[in-house]
Design an enzyme around this catalytic site. Structure first.
Site, PDB file in Angstrom:
ATOM      1  N   THR A   1      -7.010  -6.288  -1.320  1.00  0.00           N
ATOM      2  CA  THR A   1      -6.408  -6.932  -0.261  1.00  0.00           C
ATOM      3  C   THR A   1      -6.454  -8.561  -0.891  1.00  0.00           C
ATOM      4  O   THR A   1      -5.747  -9.391  -0.737  1.00  0.00           O
ATOM      5  CB  THR A   1      -6.972  -7.400   1.068  1.00  0.00           C
ATOM      6  OG1 THR A   1      -8.471  -7.166   1.071  1.00  0.00           O
ATOM      7  CG2 THR A   1      -6.516  -6.011   1.826  1.00  0.00           C
TER       8      THR A   1
ATOM      9  N   ARG B   1      -1.305   8.983   3.738  1.00  0.00           N
ATOM     10  CA  ARG B   1      -1.612   9.829   4.862  1.00  0.00           C
ATOM     11  C   ARG B   1      -0.072  10.163   5.749  1.00  0.00           C
ATOM     12  O   ARG B   1      -0.081  11.075   6.728  1.00  0.00           O
ATOM     13  CB  ARG B   1      -2.602   9.362   5.953  1.00  0.00           C
ATOM     14  CG  ARG B   1      -3.817   9.786   5.304  1.00  0.00           C
ATOM     15  CD  ARG B   1      -5.069   9.189   6.219  1.00  0.00           C
ATOM     16  NE  ARG B   1      -5.070   7.669   5.973  1.00  0.00           N
ATOM     17  CZ  ARG B   1      -5.830   7.020   6.798  1.00  0.00           C
ATOM     18  NH1 ARG B   1      -6.454   7.549   7.857  1.00  0.00           N
ATOM     19  NH2 ARG B   1      -6.030   5.620   6.456  1.00  0.00           N
TER      20      ARG B   1
ATOM     21  N   GLN C   1       2.818  -6.834  -6.478  1.00  0.00           N
ATOM     22  CA  GLN C   1       1.534  -6.103  -6.616  1.00  0.00           C
ATOM     23  C   GLN C   1       1.776  -4.955  -7.368  1.00  0.00           C
ATOM     24  O   GLN C   1       1.875  -4.022  -6.687  1.00  0.00           O
ATOM     25  CB  GLN C   1       0.807  -6.324  -5.366  1.00  0.00           C
ATOM     26  CG  GLN C   1      -0.681  -5.950  -5.786  1.00  0.00           C
ATOM     27  CD  GLN C   1      -1.660  -5.551  -4.559  1.00  0.00           C
ATOM     28  OE1 GLN C   1      -1.137  -5.064  -3.591  1.00  0.00           O
ATOM     29  NE2 GLN C   1      -2.996  -5.804  -4.737  1.00  0.00           N
TER      30      GLN C   1
ATOM     31  N   ARG D   1      32.226   8.238  19.856  1.00  0.00           N
ATOM     32  CA  ARG D   1      31.597   7.981  18.391  1.00  0.00           C
ATOM     33  C   ARG D   1      32.143   6.691  18.073  1.00  0.00           C
ATOM     34  O   ARG D   1      32.816   5.789  18.750  1.00  0.00           O
ATOM     35  CB  ARG D   1      32.444   9.030  17.344  1.00  0.00           C
ATOM     36  CG  ARG D   1      31.603  10.512  17.651  1.00  0.00           C
ATOM     37  CD  ARG D   1      32.466  11.541  16.993  1.00  0.00           C
ATOM     38  NE  ARG D   1      32.831  11.155  15.463  1.00  0.00           N
ATOM     39  CZ  ARG D   1      33.752  11.813  14.748  1.00  0.00           C
ATOM     40  NH1 ARG D   1      34.490  12.745  15.272  1.00  0.00           N
ATOM     41  NH2 ARG D   1      34.026  11.291  13.686  1.00  0.00           N
TER      42      ARG D   1
ATOM     43  N   GLY E   1       0.732  -1.202  -0.046  1.00  0.00           N
ATOM     44  CA  GLY E   1      -0.165   0.054   0.022  1.00  0.00           C
ATOM     45  C   GLY E   1       1.066   1.292   0.004  1.00  0.00           C
ATOM     46  O   GLY E   1       2.000   1.234   0.287  1.00  0.00           O
TER      47      GLY E   1
ATOM     48  N   TYR F   1      -0.691  -7.445   8.347  1.00  0.00           N
ATOM     49  CA  TYR F   1      -0.204  -6.414   7.372  1.00  0.00           C
ATOM     50  C   TYR F   1       0.883  -5.994   7.950  1.00  0.00           C
ATOM     51  O   TYR F   1       1.408  -5.919   9.135  1.00  0.00           O
ATOM     52  CB  TYR F   1      -1.520  -5.266   7.665  1.00  0.00           C
ATOM     53  CG  TYR F   1      -2.735  -5.589   7.298  1.00  0.00           C
ATOM     54  CD1 TYR F   1      -3.048  -6.695   6.340  1.00  0.00           C
ATOM     55  CD2 TYR F   1      -3.621  -4.683   7.721  1.00  0.00           C
ATOM     56  CE1 TYR F   1      -4.208  -6.597   5.719  1.00  0.00           C
ATOM     57  CE2 TYR F   1      -5.285  -4.906   7.222  1.00  0.00           C
ATOM     58  CZ  TYR F   1      -5.359  -6.155   6.154  1.00  0.00           C
ATOM     59  OH  TYR F   1      -6.759  -6.237   5.687  1.00  0.00           O
TER      60      TYR F   1
ATOM     61  N   GLY G   1     -13.509  -3.094   8.640  1.00  0.00           N
ATOM     62  CA  GLY G   1     -14.612  -4.180   8.398  1.00  0.00           C
ATOM     63  C   GLY G   1     -15.223  -4.490   9.513  1.00  0.00           C
ATOM     64  O   GLY G   1     -14.648  -4.961  10.641  1.00  0.00           O
TER      65      GLY G   1
ATOM     66  N   LYS H   1       5.364   3.957   4.058  1.00  0.00           N
ATOM     67  CA  LYS H   1       4.846   3.877   5.228  1.00  0.00           C
ATOM     68  C   LYS H   1       5.449   2.675   6.207  1.00  0.00           C
ATOM     69  O   LYS H   1       5.890   2.953   7.434  1.00  0.00           O
ATOM     70  CB  LYS H   1       3.445   3.496   5.398  1.00  0.00           C
ATOM     71  CG  LYS H   1       2.693   3.239   6.573  1.00  0.00           C
ATOM     72  CD  LYS H   1       0.997   3.334   6.320  1.00  0.00           C
ATOM     73  CE  LYS H   1       0.449   1.942   6.054  1.00  0.00           C
ATOM     74  NZ  LYS H   1      -0.958   2.100   6.423  1.00  0.00           N
TER      75      LYS H   1
ATOM     76  N   TYR I   1      40.206  15.691  22.453  1.00  0.00           N
ATOM     77  CA  TYR I   1      39.780  14.829  21.202  1.00  0.00           C
ATOM     78  C   TYR I   1      40.734  13.676  21.076  1.00  0.00           C
ATOM     79  O   TYR I   1      42.007  13.905  20.980  1.00  0.00           O
ATOM     80  CB  TYR I   1      39.554  15.760  19.843  1.00  0.00           C
ATOM     81  CG  TYR I   1      39.255  14.804  18.783  1.00  0.00           C
ATOM     82  CD1 TYR I   1      38.168  14.202  18.582  1.00  0.00           C
ATOM     83  CD2 TYR I   1      40.276  14.802  17.664  1.00  0.00           C
ATOM     84  CE1 TYR I   1      37.889  13.207  17.738  1.00  0.00           C
ATOM     85  CE2 TYR I   1      40.076  13.874  16.888  1.00  0.00           C
ATOM     86  CZ  TYR I   1      38.747  13.138  16.742  1.00  0.00           C
ATOM     87  OH  TYR I   1      38.689  12.346  15.607  1.00  0.00           O
TER      88      TYR I   1
HETATM   89  C1  UD1 Z   1      -8.806  -3.689   5.615  1.00  0.00           C
HETATM   90  C2  UD1 Z   1      -9.807  -4.656   5.623  1.00  0.00           C
HETATM   91  C3  UD1 Z   1     -10.928  -4.427   6.883  1.00  0.00           C
HETATM   92  C4  UD1 Z   1     -10.141  -4.296   8.162  1.00  0.00           C
HETATM   93  C5  UD1 Z   1      -9.107  -3.327   7.879  1.00  0.00           C
HETATM   94  C6  UD1 Z   1      -8.058  -3.451   9.302  1.00  0.00           C
HETATM   95  C7  UD1 Z   1     -10.344  -5.687   3.359  1.00  0.00           C
HETATM   96  C8  UD1 Z   1     -11.236  -5.503   2.243  1.00  0.00           C
HETATM   97  N1  UD1 Z   1     -10.655  -4.686   4.385  1.00  0.00           N
HETATM   98  O1  UD1 Z   1      -9.366  -2.669   5.351  1.00  0.00           O
HETATM   99  O2  UD1 Z   1     -11.942  -5.336   6.939  1.00  0.00           O
HETATM  100  O3  UD1 Z   1     -10.824  -3.727   9.271  1.00  0.00           O
HETATM  101  O4  UD1 Z   1      -8.170  -3.569   6.843  1.00  0.00           O
HETATM  102  O5  UD1 Z   1      -6.901  -2.426   9.090  1.00  0.00           O
HETATM  103  O6  UD1 Z   1      -9.323  -6.519   3.477  1.00  0.00           O
HETATM  104  N2  UD1 Z   1      -2.785  -3.779   0.602  1.00  0.00           N
HETATM  105  C9  UD1 Z   1      -1.890  -4.111  -0.326  1.00  0.00           C
HETATM  106  N3  UD1 Z   1      -2.444  -4.237  -1.718  1.00  0.00           N
HETATM  107  C10 UD1 Z   1      -3.594  -3.755  -1.869  1.00  0.00           C
HETATM  108  C11 UD1 Z   1      -4.628  -3.127  -0.939  1.00  0.00           C
HETATM  109  C12 UD1 Z   1      -4.072  -3.251   0.443  1.00  0.00           C
HETATM  110  O7  UD1 Z   1      -0.996  -4.644  -0.037  1.00  0.00           O
HETATM  111  O8  UD1 Z   1      -3.986  -3.857  -3.249  1.00  0.00           O
HETATM  112  C13 UD1 Z   1      -2.267  -3.615   1.927  1.00  0.00           C
HETATM  113  C14 UD1 Z   1      -2.181  -2.183   2.662  1.00  0.00           C
HETATM  114  O9  UD1 Z   1      -0.711  -1.727   2.334  1.00  0.00           O
HETATM  115  C15 UD1 Z   1      -2.490  -2.630   3.972  1.00  0.00           C
HETATM  116  C16 UD1 Z   1      -3.316  -3.469   3.917  1.00  0.00           C
HETATM  117  O10 UD1 Z   1      -3.218  -4.352   3.019  1.00  0.00           O
HETATM  118  O11 UD1 Z   1      -1.355  -2.546   4.818  1.00  0.00           O
HETATM  119  C17 UD1 Z   1      -4.714  -3.392   4.320  1.00  0.00           C
HETATM  120  O12 UD1 Z   1      -5.391  -2.389   3.063  1.00  0.00           O
HETATM  121  P1  UD1 Z   1      -6.174  -1.175   3.279  1.00  0.00           P
HETATM  122  O13 UD1 Z   1      -6.402  -0.576   2.057  1.00  0.00           O
HETATM  123  O14 UD1 Z   1      -5.719  -0.157   4.330  1.00  0.00           O
HETATM  124  O15 UD1 Z   1      -7.566  -1.923   3.916  1.00  0.00           O
HETATM  125  P2  UD1 Z   1      -8.654  -1.270   4.665  1.00  0.00           P
HETATM  126  O16 UD1 Z   1      -9.594  -0.395   4.018  1.00  0.00           O
HETATM  127  O17 UD1 Z   1      -8.073  -0.544   5.897  1.00  0.00           O
END
Ligand code: UD1
Ligand code: CA
Length: 501
Positions: A82, A16, A76, A336, A12, A104, A143, A23, A369
């Site tokens: 996800t 923010r 990816q 150092r 991701g 994550y 979720g 991140k 020094y």
């Molecule tokens: C996701 C969950 C949600 C949960 C929340 C917890 C899904 C659909 N939703 O939502 O139920 O409550 O996490 O934090 O799974 N990522 C990828 N590739 C992607 C999309 C995301 O690697 O294509 C990674 C992001 O970097 C992140 C994690 O997956 O670390 C979660 O993705 P994010 O888009 O933040 O999901 P949420 O909407 O927060």
């Protein structure tokens, strides 16, 4: 033994954070967020760990490979959700059996124990999916776990797709999920992106499992901090503070005295022995180790340092330095990389050291020094000594033997060797080797111009003071003054002008 594949999602963007650093590479307690997660999953002894990278993968990939050289990476390229991310991981492996655990990369407080409990539940219940859930006061954005009449999980509904009634559910999906691998491989091929965000939701696997007559479980984590991710710098600081609180509390339980936990920062990789005392304002960073009965602080930062038993380190900044047992450092010392202070040695106030081996019981007490140096055991270096290690082009070493006593305000022009038991006079500039036992002196005899202040500063307070004093002292010949007021004691055989302490 069933296979365990761990998939860590780290593709991701983390917009923010408003950062050029991805991140998951932002740090708390001296480790990247993904580093904390990888440490927790590695403790499970998995068959394999697959990290999914995408956004800024040129930075994330080498970092992850460095931490987990035998881990797998899946790319990816576009973040389509996800489920899509996990599909990339499963395809990178080829065929998965047993259990797949999805985590994550931005939950730095996650502990291996909680993952183990999730996997145990998952195996015992024979679930298609087991969710690490959490009951939180503010479920916004997460979720929601939708349970059926029998308490079993029916679905996870994302915030944007939830009804008002579903939004009031406070049990949320942490995102950490254990899957039956065979079920997961099949489900990933069937999950679509017909939802509010147009993404492939991994959470849709739950409804698919239920439709196929499989059981889905959810286990609320005892401590919601473990599943919290940092999306911005404020959350990063909050998680960092909480993690630090836990680390500091853990060391106190193990017998470390921490006078002020609120101003004490200890990285995850630091190690402390029982009966260490930390005074207020101490940071023990990186792989710093502190041995028993050592006292550190107040106001000291040690990064990747070793502090020996019973040593005292006061108001010091040190990096990649070794401080021997019973040694004393500070206040206001700067150590150092490559500084090694022997047992019972001393690096005192306003002393900077670099690449310096200072022997057992050797002392550099004041205002010096010491760069690129070797100082033998029991030697005392006078106040205000400069080891002039740099000739403008290259760095050179200075060697001072054992039990040498060097004078105050010396300059050692490297490369130079001062032998065992040698001495130097105050103000000596050592440009050549000093044999063992010799006294080296380079300052010239003191020259006096009598009555200078009275003549050249006539009418000033200085001249008046001089006039009054010379009246009191009485008349003496210049010759007598030269002998009695000589402040270059090195011309005699007695004092070497050293400042010992
Ligand atoms: C996701 C969950 C949600 C949960 C929340 C917890 C899904 C659909 N939703 O939502 O139920 O409550 O996490 O934090 O799974 N990522 C990828 N590739 C992607 C999309 C995301 O690697 O294509 C990674 C992001 O970097 C992140 C994690 O997956 O670390 C979660 O993705 P994010 O888009 O933040 O999901 P949420 O909407 O927060
Ligand atoms: Ca998120």
């Amino acid at each position: 033994m069933t296979e365990l594949t761990v998939v860590v999602l780290a593709a991701g963007g983390g917009t923010r954070m408003k950062s050029k650093t991805p991140k998951v590479l932002h740090e708390v307690a001296g480790r990247s967020m993904v580093g904390h997660v990888l440490a927790a999953v590695r403790a499970l002894g998995p068959t394999r760990v697959v990290t999914v990278v995408g956004h800024q993968r040129e930075l994330v990939e080498p970092h992850v490979s460095g931490l987990l050289p035998d881990g797998l990476l899946a790319v990816q390229a576009e973040q389509l959700g996800t489920a899509h991310a996990v599909r990339m991981a499963v395809e990178a492996v080829g065929e998965v059996t047993g259990t797949v655990l999805v985590a994550y990369g931005d939950t730095p407080l996650l502990r291996a124990e909680s993952l183990r409990a999730l996997l145990d539940d998952h195996a015992a219940a024979g679930n298609a999916v087991t969710i690490l859930s959490g009951v939180v006061s503010d479920p916004f954005g997460y979720g929601r776990i939708v349970r059926g009449g029998d308490g079993g999980v029916e679905a996870i509904v994302e915030e944007k797709d939830a009804t008002d009634e579903q939004r009031s559910i406070t049990e949320i999906n942490s995102g950490i999920l254990a899957f039956d691998a065979t079920f997961l491989a099949d489900a990933l091929g069937r999950i679509g992106n017909d939802n509010a965000k147009g993404e492939f939701y991994l959470t849709d696997a739950i409804a698919l499992a239920r439709a196929g007559g499989r059981h889905v479980g959810a286990r609320p984590v005892e401590d919601p901090f473990e599943i919290e991710g940092a999306n911005d710098r404020a959350q990063l600081a909050a998680l960092g503070k909480e993690l630090n609180r836990r680390i500091v509390t853990g060391w106190m339980r193990d017998g470390v005295t921490v006078v002020d936990p609120a101003t004490t920062w200890i990285d995850a990789d630091a190690e402390l022995a029982a009966d260490v005392t930390l005074l207020p304002g101490v940071q023990l960073l990186g792989a710093t180790k502190v041995d028993e009965d050592a006292v550190v602080g107040p106001d000291s930062t040690l990064k990747d340092c070793e502090v020996g038993a019973g040593a005292h380190v006061v108001r010091t900044h040190a990096e990649l330095a070794v401080i021997g047992a019973g040694a004393e450092v500070g206040p206001f010392s700067y150590l150092r990389p490559g500084t090694v202070l022997g047992a019972g040695g001393k690096i005192g106030g306003f002393v900077e050291t670099k690449n310096a081996r200072i022997g057992d019981g050797a002392k550099v007490p004041h205002l010096s020094y010491v760069g690129d140096a070797e100082i033998g055991e029991g030697t005392n270096i006078g106040a205000g000594t400069i080891f002039a290690n740099y000739d403008g082009v290259a760095k050179h070493r200075t060697r001072v033997g054992k039990h040498a006593k060097t004078g105050s305000n010396n300059t050692f022009v490297a490369p130079v060797t001062i032998g065992d038991g040698a001495s130097t006079g105050g103000g000596t500039v050592v440009r050549g080797d000093v044999p063992p036992g010799a006294l080296a002196v380079s300052a010239g005899p003191l020259r006096l111009i009598e009555g200078w202040a009275q003549r050249r500063r006539a009418g000033t307070k200085q001249a008046a003071a001089a006039e009054a004093a010379s009246g009191a002292v009485g008349a003496r010949t210049p010759g007598e003054h030269e002998a009695s007021h000589n402040d270059s004691p090195e011309v005699g055989e007695s004092a070497a002008g050293a400042s010992e302490s």
